[in-house]
Write an enzyme that holds these catalytic residues in place. Structure first.
Site, short mmCIF file in Angstrom:
data_model
loop_
_atom_site.label_atom_id
_atom_site.label_comp_id
_atom_site.label_asym_id
_atom_site.label_seq_id
_atom_site.Cartn_x
_atom_site.Cartn_y
_atom_site.Cartn_z
N GLY A 1 0.81 -1.21 0.00
CA GLY A 1 0.00 0.00 0.00
C GLY A 1 0.84 1.25 0.00
O GLY A 1 0.36 2.33 0.36
N GLY A 2 2.11 1.12 -0.38
CA GLY A 2 3.02 2.25 -0.33
C GLY A 2 3.21 2.70 1.10
O GLY A 2 3.11 1.91 2.05
N SER B 1 5.68 -4.75 -2.35
CA SER B 1 5.28 -3.43 -2.82
C SER B 1 5.76 -2.38 -1.82
O SER B 1 6.95 -2.32 -1.53
CB SER B 1 3.76 -3.39 -3.03
OG SER B 1 3.37 -2.22 -3.71
#
Length: 523
Positions: free
Chosen positions: A122-123, A205
């Protein structure tokens, strides 16, 4: 008198067992932490503990020790996730600024197993640990821990330019939360059957970006011993000048004078978040989706909490002794073109706007790298993570004293036809039954791949070596051997097979980053 003596003996035994960190056999799901007793539950054959507070968070302040409690805390449900806006916001009742909670999965409270701390994706903006439960991986003889921590403007608003010393660290408190979780592991994980001297941090991610960031944080040194970075090499280009400018822009949007910065504590989250979005647009700019670099509300090098940004191209020297696994998926975030008929000339036409005069060279190198390709692969292959992963692996393998291992995940969903960003998560967590529409009916081949990948991750946590018996031998990466382990329906080893292809992709897909670097802003 014999009855009284017997009663005293029983009480003494219970006290002794509780003090040791575990509870009587009649209540095997209750564990003593330094803050108080927690009670878990059975989750698919593991002991699960969800929502344990590991710290408390005052707005824009570094994390503080969690409060102690006198009763048994029931930990049978997910704790609050970070406040966040946008499409991943979820139920607001499940969000809190005080979101410093973690989850533990174990199978033996008396063991001394490797610990794996998961950082969700989700960054640095959104997400929750609830996306990736750890019970399947915990069955591979490891203790799995995952955490929530402060994100976006709550976790990374740099107010240090106000000159108020209280806000010196405000721009990095979201990552300081992750360090606090590692400190909780150091102090408490023995009671859950984990070894605090054998901790692996892993994430995908944005979670991979967090792992890379930890490798550049002096506070984290010694708290973890191995690292796995999955699809995490989007470069964070934040520097101190940028985040200080952004912080002052937020105050301006809120009409808060610099010398009264503490008024920001009274601003409701929604108003604060929206002011942050306006301030981004008015100051350092808003990132467009697909941009191969990130900036804004994320960690910033300050020479103290964070020495440098990761992947640019390497990590800080303090992590030289940390064994590393780093890799990507075949398609990642690229929009797949598998749903329509396409011949080779049409495929070239589809990428011509990206590669211009190098389109033929791109197609030629693609055919060399992937001899069994189909035309739809040309516009559908990852063009964001793999180029920078190779560059990072080259640099890290040359500088680190510990080994670096490189992989690519090529399995494609039968539903979508792509090996998407995050497609490997239900495999490495060994939770294919949770894959949903991406894989509604796992085949024997799918189940075998999940078992192998989860075992590889667990083996790496045990020894720093990800090899699995019965699979091709996986050697450490060097720029010369370019060794890459392919996790697919058939696992194999390949060497420097796509280096020239990725050089072409890197040259054409990172022009914004190149311009940013040429401006002298990347430090």
């Amino acid at each position: 008198m014999r009855g009284v003596s017997a009663f005293k003996i029983i009480v003494a035994a219970i006290v002794a067992v509780t003090a040791s960190g575990n509870c009587p056999a009649a209540d095997k799901y209750t564990v003593k932490t330094r803050n108080g007793l927690v009670r878990g539950f059975d989750e698919e054959g593991t002991m699960a503990f969800k929502g344990i507070p590991y710290a408390k968070a005052g707005r824009f302040m570094p994390p503080m020790p969690a409060d102690k409690w006198d009763t048994v805390m029931i930990c049978d449900h997910w704790g609050p996730q970070a406040m966040q806006g946008g499409r991943n916001s979820g139920n607001e009742k499940e969000m809190s600024e005080n979101c410093c909670v973690l989850n533990v999965w174990t199978t033996d409270l008396k063991a001394k197993k490797p610990v794996m701390l998961w950082c969700h994706g989700g960054g640095f903006d959104s997400g929750t640990s609830a996306w990736n439960p750890g019970m399947g991986l915990a069955k591979k003889d490891v203790v799995v821990v995952s955490l929530n921590h402060r994100l976006n403007i709550i976790g990374f608003l740099d107010l240090s330019a106000t000159g108020n010393p209280k806000y010196k660290y405000s721009g990095n408190v979201g990552m300081m939360d992750v360090v606090a979780a590692l400190e909780w592991i150091r102090d408490n994980i023995k009671a859950f059957g984990g070894d605090p001297d054998n901790v692996t941090v892993f994430g995908e991610s944005g979670g991979g970006g967090k792992v890379g960031t930890l490798m550049c944080m002096p506070q984290a040194k010694g708290l973890f011993h191995k690292a796995i970075i999955m699809s995490g090499t989007i470069l964070n280009v934040n520097n101190k000048a940028m985040t200080e400018e952004l912080g002052l822009a937020v105050l301006k949007e809120l009409n808060i004078p610099v010398d009264q910065v503490e008024l920001i504590n009274d601003v409701p989250y929604d108003k604060l978040y929206q002011a942050g979005q306006r301030a981004l647009a008015a100051s350092i700019g808003t990132r467009s989706p697909g941009t191969p670099m990130m900036w804004g509300f994320g960690p910033t090098p300050d020479g103290e909490v964070l020495l440098q940004q990761p992947f640019q191209p390497d990590f800080a020297a303090i992590s030289s002794n940390i064994p590393l696994v780093i890799g990507t998926t075949f398609n990642e975030l690229q929009r797949g073109q598998y749903g329509r008929e396409m011949n080779l000339e049409q495929a070239k036409k589809a990428v011509e706007n990206v590669f211009s005069n190098d389109t033929e060279a791109y197609a030629t190198e693609f055919a060399k790298a992937w001899p069994d390709y189909i035309p739809q692969d040309l516009p559908s292959v990852d063009m964001m993570f793999r180029p920078k992963t190779i560059i990072t692996a080259d640099a890290a393998s040359a500088s680190k004293t510990a080994p670096v291992y490189n992989y690519m995940f090529t399995w494609k969903s039968p539903s979508t036809g792509i090996s998407a960003h995050g497609a490997e998560l239900n495999f490495c967590f060994n939770t294919l039954h949770l894959a949903g529409r991406d894989l509604p009916s796992p085949s024997e081949s799918d189940l075998r791949l999940a078992d192998r990948m989860a075992q590889s991750w667990a083996n790496f946590a045990h020894t720093g070596n990800p090899n699995v018996s019965g699979l091709p031998e996986w050697h450490p990466y060097t720029a010369e051997n370019g060794e890459c382990f392919i996790f697919g329906p058939e696992c194999e080893i390949r060497h420097n097979f796509d280096r020239k292809l990725e050089e072409i992709i890197n040259a054409h897909c990172f022009t914004k980053l190149d311009a940013f670097r040429a401006s002298g802003s990347l430090k």
